[in-house]
Scaffold this motif. Structure first.
Motif, PDB file in Angstrom:
ATOM      1  N   LEU A 288       0.851  -1.188   0.000  1.00  0.00           N
ATOM      2  CA  LEU A 288       0.000   0.000   0.000  1.00  0.00           C
ATOM      3  C   LEU A 288       0.893   1.246   0.000  1.00  0.00           C
ATOM      4  O   LEU A 288       1.876   1.303   0.742  1.00  0.00           O
ATOM      5  N   ILE A 289       0.559   2.216  -0.836  1.00  0.00           N
ATOM      6  CA  ILE A 289       1.381   3.423  -0.913  1.00  0.00           C
ATOM      7  C   ILE A 289       0.718   4.503  -0.051  1.00  0.00           C
ATOM      8  O   ILE A 289      -0.408   4.912  -0.322  1.00  0.00           O
ATOM      9  N   ALA A 290       1.430   4.952   0.972  1.00  0.00           N
ATOM     10  CA  ALA A 290       0.848   5.880   1.942  1.00  0.00           C
ATOM     11  C   ALA A 290       0.873   7.309   1.431  1.00  0.00           C
ATOM     12  O   ALA A 290       1.816   7.738   0.777  1.00  0.00           O
ATOM     13  N   GLU A 291      -0.184   8.034   1.779  1.00  0.00           N
ATOM     14  CA  GLU A 291      -0.240   9.466   1.488  1.00  0.00           C
ATOM     15  C   GLU A 291      -0.105  10.205   2.810  1.00  0.00           C
ATOM     16  O   GLU A 291      -0.735   9.861   3.807  1.00  0.00           O
ATOM     17  N   HIS A 292       0.713  11.244   2.799  1.00  0.00           N
ATOM     18  CA  HIS A 292       1.035  11.913   4.066  1.00  0.00           C
ATOM     19  C   HIS A 292       1.593  13.303   3.768  1.00  0.00           C
ATOM     20  O   HIS A 292       1.825  13.653   2.605  1.00  0.00           O
TER      21      HIS A 292
ATOM     22  N   LEU B 267      15.086  13.833   0.129  1.00  0.00           N
ATOM     23  CA  LEU B 267      14.543  15.122  -0.312  1.00  0.00           C
ATOM     24  C   LEU B 267      13.669  14.994  -1.567  1.00  0.00           C
ATOM     25  O   LEU B 267      12.676  15.712  -1.711  1.00  0.00           O
ATOM     26  N   ILE B 268      14.029  14.061  -2.452  1.00  0.00           N
ATOM     27  CA  ILE B 268      13.267  13.964  -3.719  1.00  0.00           C
ATOM     28  C   ILE B 268      11.833  13.477  -3.511  1.00  0.00           C
ATOM     29  O   ILE B 268      11.008  13.556  -4.413  1.00  0.00           O
ATOM     30  N   TYR B 269      11.537  13.001  -2.282  1.00  0.00           N
ATOM     31  CA  TYR B 269      10.169  12.544  -2.015  1.00  0.00           C
ATOM     32  C   TYR B 269       9.368  13.531  -1.180  1.00  0.00           C
ATOM     33  O   TYR B 269       8.311  13.213  -0.660  1.00  0.00           O
ATOM     34  N   GLU B 270       9.913  14.745  -1.059  1.00  0.00           N
ATOM     35  CA  GLU B 270       9.234  15.729  -0.224  1.00  0.00           C
ATOM     36  C   GLU B 270       7.841  16.052  -0.783  1.00  0.00           C
ATOM     37  O   GLU B 270       6.895  16.265  -0.040  1.00  0.00           O
ATOM     38  N   ASN B 271       7.748  16.109  -2.101  1.00  0.00           N
ATOM     39  CA  ASN B 271       6.453  16.371  -2.735  1.00  0.00           C
ATOM     40  C   ASN B 271       6.058  15.178  -3.588  1.00  0.00           C
ATOM     41  O   ASN B 271       6.881  14.333  -3.901  1.00  0.00           O
ATOM     42  N   TYR B 272       4.768  15.150  -3.934  1.00  0.00           N
ATOM     43  CA  TYR B 272       4.274  13.973  -4.658  1.00  0.00           C
ATOM     44  C   TYR B 272       4.627  14.026  -6.134  1.00  0.00           C
ATOM     45  O   TYR B 272       3.751  14.262  -6.963  1.00  0.00           O
ATOM     46  N   VAL B 273       5.859  13.802  -6.479  1.00  0.00           N
ATOM     47  CA  VAL B 273       6.186  13.702  -7.904  1.00  0.00           C
ATOM     48  C   VAL B 273       6.150  12.212  -8.269  1.00  0.00           C
ATOM     49  O   VAL B 273       7.038  11.452  -7.883  1.00  0.00           O
ATOM     50  N   ALA B 274       5.104  11.821  -8.974  1.00  0.00           N
ATOM     51  CA  ALA B 274       4.898  10.397  -9.275  1.00  0.00           C
ATOM     52  C   ALA B 274       6.127   9.805  -9.956  1.00  0.00           C
ATOM     53  O   ALA B 274       6.516   8.666  -9.697  1.00  0.00           O
ATOM     54  N   GLU B 275       6.765  10.602 -10.824  1.00  0.00           N
ATOM     55  CA  GLU B 275       7.909  10.112 -11.581  1.00  0.00           C
ATOM     56  C   GLU B 275       9.042   9.678 -10.650  1.00  0.00           C
ATOM     57  O   GLU B 275       9.851   8.813 -11.014  1.00  0.00           O
ATOM     58  N   ASN B 276       9.128  10.279  -9.465  1.00  0.00           N
ATOM     59  CA  ASN B 276      10.150   9.865  -8.499  1.00  0.00           C
ATOM     60  C   ASN B 276       9.713   8.669  -7.662  1.00  0.00           C
ATOM     61  O   ASN B 276      10.530   7.852  -7.256  1.00  0.00           O
ATOM     62  N   TYR B 277       8.427   8.607  -7.377  1.00  0.00           N
ATOM     63  CA  TYR B 277       7.900   7.514  -6.530  1.00  0.00           C
ATOM     64  C   TYR B 277       7.966   6.151  -7.238  1.00  0.00           C
ATOM     65  O   TYR B 277       8.205   5.127  -6.617  1.00  0.00           O
ATOM     66  N   VAL B 278       7.692   6.201  -8.556  1.00  0.00           N
ATOM     67  CA  VAL B 278       7.474   4.943  -9.287  1.00  0.00           C
ATOM     68  C   VAL B 278       8.663   3.971  -9.223  1.00  0.00           C
ATOM     69  O   VAL B 278       8.469   2.779  -8.961  1.00  0.00           O
ATOM     70  N   PRO B 279       9.914   4.447  -9.447  1.00  0.00           N
ATOM     71  CA  PRO B 279      11.021   3.478  -9.428  1.00  0.00           C
ATOM     72  C   PRO B 279      11.127   2.711  -8.104  1.00  0.00           C
ATOM     73  O   PRO B 279      11.474   1.526  -8.100  1.00  0.00           O
TER      74      PRO B 279
ATOM     75  N   ALA C 244      -7.958   6.459  -4.204  1.00  0.00           N
ATOM     76  CA  ALA C 244      -8.437   7.043  -5.459  1.00  0.00           C
ATOM     77  C   ALA C 244      -8.740   8.525  -5.245  1.00  0.00           C
ATOM     78  O   ALA C 244      -9.860   8.973  -5.421  1.00  0.00           O
ATOM     79  N   ASN C 245      -7.718   9.260  -4.808  1.00  0.00           N
ATOM     80  CA  ASN C 245      -7.847  10.722  -4.745  1.00  0.00           C
ATOM     81  C   ASN C 245      -6.767  11.268  -5.677  1.00  0.00           C
ATOM     82  O   ASN C 245      -6.146  10.499  -6.412  1.00  0.00           O
ATOM     83  N   THR C 246      -6.535  12.564  -5.670  1.00  0.00           N
ATOM     84  CA  THR C 246      -5.599  13.073  -6.683  1.00  0.00           C
ATOM     85  C   THR C 246      -4.199  12.474  -6.504  1.00  0.00           C
ATOM     86  O   THR C 246      -3.463  12.330  -7.473  1.00  0.00           O
ATOM     87  N   PHE C 247      -3.857  12.093  -5.274  1.00  0.00           N
ATOM     88  CA  PHE C 247      -2.553  11.452  -5.029  1.00  0.00           C
ATOM     89  C   PHE C 247      -2.445  10.118  -5.775  1.00  0.00           C
ATOM     90  O   PHE C 247      -1.556   9.909  -6.597  1.00  0.00           O
ATOM     91  N   GLY C 248      -3.383   9.223  -5.484  1.00  0.00           N
ATOM     92  CA  GLY C 248      -3.323   7.886  -6.077  1.00  0.00           C
ATOM     93  C   GLY C 248      -3.668   7.857  -7.554  1.00  0.00           C
ATOM     94  O   GLY C 248      -3.123   7.064  -8.320  1.00  0.00           O
ATOM     95  N   LYS C 249      -4.581   8.760  -7.952  1.00  0.00           N
ATOM     96  CA  LYS C 249      -4.969   8.802  -9.361  1.00  0.00           C
ATOM     97  C   LYS C 249      -3.784   9.205 -10.232  1.00  0.00           C
ATOM     98  O   LYS C 249      -3.627   8.736 -11.350  1.00  0.00           O
TER      99      LYS C 249
ATOM    100  N   GLU D 253      -4.800  20.825 -10.460  1.00  0.00           N
ATOM    101  CA  GLU D 253      -5.825  20.826  -9.410  1.00  0.00           C
ATOM    102  C   GLU D 253      -5.668  19.558  -8.578  1.00  0.00           C
ATOM    103  O   GLU D 253      -5.873  18.454  -9.065  1.00  0.00           O
ATOM    104  N   VAL D 254      -5.264  19.747  -7.332  1.00  0.00           N
ATOM    105  CA  VAL D 254      -5.105  18.593  -6.440  1.00  0.00           C
ATOM    106  C   VAL D 254      -5.999  18.781  -5.213  1.00  0.00           C
ATOM    107  O   VAL D 254      -6.531  19.871  -4.992  1.00  0.00           O
ATOM    108  N   ASP D 255      -6.148  17.713  -4.438  1.00  0.00           N
ATOM    109  CA  ASP D 255      -7.077  17.751  -3.308  1.00  0.00           C
ATOM    110  C   ASP D 255      -6.805  18.911  -2.356  1.00  0.00           C
ATOM    111  O   ASP D 255      -7.725  19.480  -1.783  1.00  0.00           O
TER     112      ASP D 255
END
Ligand SMILES: Cc1cc2nc3c(=O)[nH]c(=O)nc-3n(C[C@H](O)[C@H](O)[C@H](O)COP(=O)(O)OP(=O)(O)OC[C@H]3O[C@@H](n4cnc5c(N)ncnc54)[C@H](O)[C@@H]3O)c2cc1C
Ligand SMILES: Nc1ncnc2c1ncn2[C@@H]1O[C@H](COP(=O)(O)O)[C@@H](O)[C@H]1O
Lengths: 317, 249
Positions: A5-9, A63-75, A91-96, B158-160
Motif C-alpha cells: 500500500l502506498i501511503a499518502e502523508h 529530499l526527492i520525495y518531499e512532494n508527490y512527484v509520481a515520476e520519483n515515486y514509481v522506481p 483514489a484521490n488526486t494522489f493515487g490517481k 488541481e489537487v485535493d
C-alpha cells in the motif's frame, strides 16, 4: 499473497484517508505492507507502524520525495512490486496521479476507484458518475487498485506494532520539477472526513455571499463544499468541489444550498447519510434525493437556519 | 512544435444512462454521443497554443468504433489540422489505449500529447499517466493552467489540497481539467472545411497492439436508489427534523 500500500502523508502526518485504504487492503489480504516515501518523515513511519492491520512499514526518506512527484515515486514502488500480489493506493488526486504510472510499467490493467472488495481479484466500482456499478474481475497476475476511501471505514490508528524497514532511495527523474503548492489551510474539518458538510452552488451568486454558508459551517463545525459551477465562477477555490470531477464525500449530514443537483454533483455526495436541499426551485433535481427538502430563497433561509441553530444551543445549555 | 490530442467518444454528459436488462453493460443504441468533455478542453488548449504561434501542427486521434470518427471531425472543425482514427471493437481499456497512443507517438513524434483527465464513461483516470509511463515522459495531470516556455511547460494542477505547480520538460503528457479553458464552438464554415481535412484510418493490429481486455466486466447494475424524502414547510421544521428525527445535529 500480500498487499503493498502506498501511503499518502504530509511528511509530518499521515493523511487520514490512508487509514481507510489500509482497511480496504486488509479485506484483500491480511498481509498488508505499507510503503512510505517522504522527506524527514520519521513521525509518519512511526504512526503507520502503530496502525492496526499493518504488518510491515517500508520507509524511504529523501529530499526527492518531499512532494508527490509520481515520476520519483514509481522506481521505488517497482523495486518492491515483485514480492506483492496487489499494489494499492487511494483514489484521490494522489493515487490517481501515481497508480496508472505504476500499472503501465508493470503491464497491468488498473482497477480504479473500488467501493467494495468482493474477493482478491473481484471488485465493485462505480462508472458513469456513479449511475451504474460494475463488478469487475482482474485477470492480470498482479493487481493495481485504487480505493475510494469514503467507501471504507478507517483502520484503527493504534493497536499495531509493525517493524519499520528502511528502504533505499530510487533514481531521481529529472524532467519533472515541483515548483510550488498553494495549499489552502483552514481550521475547519477536512471535506473528505467531516461529519457535516454544507455546500453552496451557483445560487449563492457571489464569493462574498458564501459568508452565509461559512456562518452555518462554523456553527455546525462543518466542512464547506461547492458545486463545480460555484468554483468555475470563482466563488470558492477548487479544493471545495464535490462531484464526479471533484471530491467524494459521505458525511452524516450534507446540506446542498443553491445547487440544482446535476448528476455530476450527485456523484460526489449521494451516499451521504442524510441529505438536505435548500433551493427556491421546487422542481430542482436535488429534491429527488434529499431526505429533507426546503423550497425557499437561500438568502432568507440561511440566516433563519443560523438563528434556529443558535436557539438549539441555548436549549441544550 | 507538434501537439497530439487524444479525444474519446462517450455518451453525452447530459444523458441519463440506462443499465441493460441483462446486466451486461450500458444501453448505447440511439443514445446521444459526444466528445468526452475535458477532451474538448485539450483540443482548445492546443488550438490556442497554435494561434499564439508556438505550435505548428495539431493532430487529433481517437480510438474506437467506426462512428468515433465524428469525434475527430469535431476536433478538426475547431482547429486540429489532421486526424487519426484507430479502429477497434468493444471495450478498449486505458492500458491498451495508451499502447496504441504510444505507437502513434513513435510514428508522429509530437512534442506534446494533450488528453482529458478522465473519461466520463469508465471514470478510469488512467490513460495519460499510462502513456507517460510507457514513453518515460513527464506527466502533468489535472491541468487548469498551462504556460508554454522555451523547452518546458509550467503547469498548474488541481489537487485535493488546492493548486500545485510543476515544471515538465518537453516532450510531455498533459491531462486537462474542465477549468483549463472555455472550449469554442465550431462554426458552420469550419465544420464544412473539416470534412476536407485529412483523416487517416488504421487498426490496432496494424500498430501491433493487442487490445484484449484484461479486466472482465462480470455485471453492471443500477446502484441502490435512495428512498424519496419529504419537503419541510420552513426552517424551524427542518431544524426540528434534523435534531429529533434524523438526530444529526
Ligand atoms: C464532465 C463534467 C464533469 C462535471 N463535474 C462536476 C463535479 O464534479 N461537481 C459538480 O458540482 N458539477 C460538475 N459538473 C457540472 C454539472 O453538470 C453542473 O453544471 C453543476 O453541478 C451545476 O452547479 P449548480 O447546481 O451550482 O448550478 P445550477 O445548475 O445553475 O443550479 C443553481 C441552483 O440554485 C438555485 N437558486 C438560485 N438562486 C437561489 C436562491 N436565491 N435561493 C435558493 N436557490 C437558488 C436554482 O434554483 C438552481 O437549482 C460537471 C460537468 C461535466 C460536463
Ligand atoms: N478510446 C480513446 N480514444 C482516444 N482517447 C482516449 C480514449 N480513451 C481514453 N482516451 C484519452 O484518455 C483520457 C482519460 O481517459 P480514462 O483514462 O479512460 O479516464 C481521455 O480524456 C482521452 O483524452
Amino acid at each position: 499473497m500480500s498487499v503493498l500500500l502506498i501511503a499518502e502523508h504530509s511528511n509530518k502526518e499521515l493523511k487520514p484517508f490512508t487509514l481507510n485504504v489500509i482497511n480496504a487492503a486488509t479485506k484483500i489480504d491480511e498481509d498488508v505492507h505499507v510503503l512510505i516515501m517522504g522527506h524527514n518523515s520519521d513521525p509518519v513511519a512511526k504512526s503507520l507502524s502503530e496502525v492496526s492491520g499493518v504488518k510491515k512499514v517500508i520507509h524511504v526518506d529523501n529530499l526527492i520525495y518531499e512532494n508527490y512527484v509520481a515520476e520519483n515515486y514509481v522506481p521505488v514502488i517497482l523495486k518492491y512490486a515483485d514480492k506483492y500480489s496487489h499494489i494499492v493506493s487511494a483514489a484521490n488526486t494522489f493515487g490517481k496521479n501515481l497508480m496508472p504510472r505504476v500499472a503501465a510499467k508493470l503491464d497491468i490493467s488498473q482497477v480504479s476507484d473500488i467501493i467494495k472488495v468482493i474477493s482478491s481479484d473481484t471488485f465493485l466500482r462505480p462508472i458513469y458518475a456513479g449511475n451504474a456499478f460494475a463488478t469487475v474481475k482482474s485477470n492480470d497476475p498482479k493487481k493495481c487498485v485504487t480505493v475510494r476511501p469514503t467507501s471504507f471505514e478507517p483502520a484503527p490508528s493504534s493497536g499495531g506494532s509493525a517493524e519499520i524497514e528502511k528502504g533505499d532511495t530510487g533514481e531521481e527523474y529529472s524532467s519533472t520539477k515541483f515548483v510550488k503548492k498553494e495549499e489552502i489551510k483552514s481550521d475547519r474539518p477536512e471535506l473528505g472526513t467531516a461529519r457535516i458538510v454544507i455546500s453552496g452552488g451557483r445560487g449563492l451568486q457571489s464569493g462574498d455571499n458564501f459568508k452565509l454558508i461559512t456562518a452555518v459551517a462554523d456553527k455546525l463545525n462543518a466542512a464547506i463544499g461547492a458545486s463545480r459551477a460555484a468554483v468555475d465562477a470563482g466563488y470558492i477555490t477548487n479544493d471545495h468541489q464535490v462531484g464526479q470531477t471533484g471530491k467524494v464525500v459521505v458525511p452524516d449530514l450534507y446540506i446542498a444550498v443553491g445547487i440544482s443537483g446535476a448528476i455530476q454533483h450527485l456523484a460526489g455526495m449521494k451516499e451521504s447519510k442524510v441529505i438536505v436541499a435548500i433551493n427556491k426551485d421546487g422542481e430542482a433535481p436535488i429534491f429527488s434525493i434529499a431526505d429533507y427538502g426546503l423550497e425557499a430563497d437561500l438568502f432568507e433561509a440561511l440566516p433563519q437556519f443560523l438563528e434556529e441553530l443558535n436557539k438549539l444551543n441555548t436549549i441544550q445549555k | 512544435m507538434k501537439i497530439l490530442v487524444a479525444v474519446k467518444r462517450v455518451i453525452d454528459y447530459n444523458v441519463q444512462i440506462r443499465v441493460k436488462e441483462d446486466n451486461s453493460g450500458i444501453v448505447t443504441d440511439n443514445v446521444k454521443m459526444s466528445t468526452n468533455p475535458p477532451d474538448d478542453n485539450a483540443i482548445e488548449e492546443a488550438v490556442r497554443i497554435k494561434e499564439s504561434g508556438k505550435a505548428k501542427e495539431i493532430v487529433a486521434i481517437t480510438i474506437g468504433e467506426d462512428k468515433a470518427q465524428e469525434t475527430v471531425r469535431k476536433a478538426l472543425a475547431v482547429g486540429a489540422d489532421r486526424g487519426i482514427h484507430v479502429k477497434t471493437e468493444g471495450i478498449v481499456e486505458p492500458l491498451a489505449v495508451s499502447k496504441i497512443l504510444k505507437a502513434i507517438v513513435e510514428k508522429e513524434k509530437p512534442d506534446l500529447v494533450f488528453m482529458g483527465k478522465q473519461a466520463i464513461d469508465d471514470d478510469c483516470n488512467q490513460t495519460g499517466q499510462m502513456l507517460a509511463a510507457l514513453l518515460n515522459w513527464p506527466q502533468a495531470t489535472f491541468a487548469s493552467k498551462i504556460e508554454v516556455k522555451d523547452k518546458s511547460l509550467e503547469v498548474t494542477r488541481e489537487v485535493d489540497e488546492g493548486l500545485e505547480t510543476i515544471e515538465v520538460k518537453i516532450p510531455a503528457i498533459v491531462t486537462c481539467d474542465l477549468r483549463l479553458n472555455e472550449p469554442r464552438y465550431a462554426s458552420l464554415p469550419n465544420i464544412m472545411k473539416a470534412k476536407k481535412k485529412p483523416l487517416d484510418q488504421m487498426s490496432a493490429t496494424d500498430l501491433g497492439v493487442d487490445t484484449k481486455p484484461r479486466i472482465e466486466q462480470i455485471k453492471v447494475e443500477e446502484p441502490p436508489k435512495r428512498k424519496a424524502g419529504i419537503k419541510v414547510a420552513n426552517v424551524a421544521e427542518l431544524v426540528n427534523k434534523l435534531k429529533n428525527e434524523a438526530k444529526v445535529i
